[in-house]
Design a protein around this motif. Structure first.
Motif, PDB file in Angstrom:
ATOM      1  N   UNK A   1      91.605   6.770  62.625  1.00 46.69           N
ATOM      2  CA  UNK A   1      91.048   7.868  63.422  1.00 46.69           C
ATOM      3  C   UNK A   1      91.466   9.221  62.858  1.00 46.69           C
ATOM      4  N   UNK A   2      92.711   9.296  62.392  1.00 45.73           N
ATOM      5  CA  UNK A   2      93.176  10.546  61.789  1.00 45.73           C
ATOM      6  C   UNK A   2      92.393  10.896  60.536  1.00 45.73           C
ATOM      7  N   UNK A   3      92.120   9.868  59.708  1.00 40.59           N
ATOM      8  CA  UNK A   3      91.344  10.104  58.481  1.00 40.59           C
ATOM      9  C   UNK A   3      89.923  10.545  58.804  1.00 40.59           C
ATOM     10  N   UNK A   4      89.311   9.893  59.811  1.00 37.09           N
ATOM     11  CA  UNK A   4      87.972  10.303  60.227  1.00 37.09           C
ATOM     12  C   UNK A   4      87.984  11.725  60.774  1.00 37.09           C
ATOM     13  N   UNK A  46      91.850  -3.075  62.041  1.00 41.68           N
ATOM     14  CA  UNK A  46      93.116  -3.616  62.515  1.00 41.68           C
ATOM     15  C   UNK A  46      93.715  -2.680  63.563  1.00 41.68           C
ATOM     16  N   UNK A  47      94.140  -3.251  64.689  1.00 45.12           N
ATOM     17  CA  UNK A  47      94.665  -2.440  65.787  1.00 45.12           C
ATOM     18  C   UNK A  47      95.889  -1.625  65.372  1.00 45.12           C
ATOM     19  N   UNK A  48      96.654  -2.123  64.421  1.00 53.48           N
ATOM     20  CA  UNK A  48      97.860  -1.408  63.991  1.00 53.48           C
ATOM     21  C   UNK A  48      97.530  -0.149  63.190  1.00 53.48           C
ATOM     22  N   UNK A  49      96.291  -0.074  62.689  1.00 53.38           N
ATOM     23  CA  UNK A  49      95.918   1.077  61.856  1.00 53.38           C
ATOM     24  C   UNK A  49      94.996   2.064  62.572  1.00 53.38           C
TER      25      UNK A  49
END
Length: 388
Positions: free
Chosen positions: A198-201, A190-193
């Motif tokens: 990306x931060x979690x990765x 989802x574009x909103x997430x």
């Protein structure tokens, strides 16, 4: 033309498989702890019976004891997640559907063409848009779509062209759009997430993974091939000599335990072992003061006192001290193996023999050089001296 969708249901199947590969082996290994241990036939005196019972209690893990263990907590949480995913899968309708004209018509797959035509004639009279009675909430468009679906299913079983399309492409209308589901929940793409994903990765790949690899790498480099800390090996290399005695060997082992088990020894105080130290010093005689003077830290003095109390069979009334003593004794095989390898490397035969005797002494709770008969219950030095 292929169309890609992100299917949360398929992601659940992937997670179930992944969790099963981890949880099943761990659970099987934990189940071994609950198996009844083999009954050991041995001495029937009260001391031996109590000692075997203590060993059995330590080896058998009760549910209450396991409940505080990190592995058990991990297993419990893992199986709860597994159960939640199973519930989700069972209550989620599958997006993968196979076109089946027999099911659409509501007729057996073994029906003949004559039976199919006869049954379709009844259905057409009942569901034709001009004659059908609309159900509550049903529109004329819904009725027409349902009749078209019945007609396609009928032709897929009777019309040669439509049947050929069905046999080749699995659908009466011919080649359809191919849908491929990826085992990813929709919220991941989802574009909103995007920022959160990306931060979690970034944290996982750029932070956690290097940390775990670095911890393993530097942790493995900090230990020798014998399994002891490099600082412990340095202490042994400095202290062990060709004319080492049991007392000096235990002194070096005590310094090594200060490095290997600091969390156990730092929480104790010298006042906790004051009485025990006096008993050990009395048994050792004149060498005691020199040995304790050579032990600079309180941790090494505590370790030496507890180790020699075991060799001298001195009772320890304090339960916390007994617990620490047991943990220190469990470390002895590894430390003695390291010292033995060092002595063999120098070809020091007298020291090698002393180390082997000390290993047996820790097993039997006897000071090297004393009679092996002392390992039996109710046998004391005073009793032996009286016999002689």
């Amino acid at each position: 033309m292929a169309q890609t969708t992100y299917d949360g249901g398929m992601a659940a199947y992937f997670l179930l498989t992944f969790l099963a590969l981890i949880l099943v082996p761990l659970t099987l290994s934990f189940a071994a702890n609950f198996r009844s241990s083999t009954v050991i036939q041995g001495c029937k005196c009260q001391d031996c019976i109590e000692n075997r019972e203590k060993i059995g209690q330590k080896e058998r893990s009760t549910f209450g004891k396991l409940g505080s263990d990190s592995k058990t907590i991990f297993l419990s949480i893992g199986w709860l997640i597994f159960a939640g995913l199973v519930y989700f899968v069972l209550n989620t309708s599958s997006t993968l559907t196979v076109y089946d004209p027999f099911t659409i018509l509501g007729i057996s797959s073994s029906a003949t063409e004559k039976e199919i035509k006869k049954f379709y004639k009844k259905l057409s009279l009942k569901f034709h848009p001009d004659t059908v009675k609309l159900d509550e909430g049903q529109t004329a468009e819904d009725a027409a779509a349902h009749f078209i679906e019945l007609t396609k299913a009928y032709k897929a079983l009777t019309d040669e062209v439509v049947r050929k399309n069905f046999e080749e492409y699995g659908h009466p209308d011919g080649k359809q759009t191919v849908e491929m589901g990826l085992a990813l929940p929709p919220w991941v793409v989802d574009a909103h997430n995007n920022i959160w994903v990306l931060g979690a990765y970034g944290i996982l790949i750029g932070g956690l993974l290097p940390y775990l690899v670095g911890k393993w790498w530097f942790g493995s480099r900090s230990r020798t091939k014998d399994g002891v800390h490099s600082k412990t090996a340095g202490i042994f290399f400095k202290d062990i000599t060709e004319d080492a005695t049991p007392a000096t060997l235990v002194s070096s082992l005590s310094k090594g335990l200060e490095v290997e088990k600091p969390h156990l020894l730092k929480r104790l105080k010298l006042d906790d072992i004051r009485s025990l130290q006096e008993q050990v010093s009395q048994k050792l005689g004149a060498t005691a003061s020199a040995i304790y003077a050579n032990l600079k830290s309180k941790e090494s003095k505590i370790a030496f006192t507890l180790l020699y109390a075991h060799l001298l069979r001195i009772d320890i009334p304090s339960a916390p001290l007994r617990s620490v003593q047991k943990d220190l004794l469990l470390q002895m095989p590894v430390l003695l193996g390291s010292v033995l390898a060092m002595a063999l490397g120098h070809s020091w035969l007298p020291t090698t023999i002393e180390i082997m005797h000390l290993h047996a002494g820790f097993t039997q709770a006897i000071v090297p050089g004393k009679s092996n008969i002392l390992q039996f219950p109710l046998i004391t030095e005073d009793a032996l001296e009286g016999d002689t």
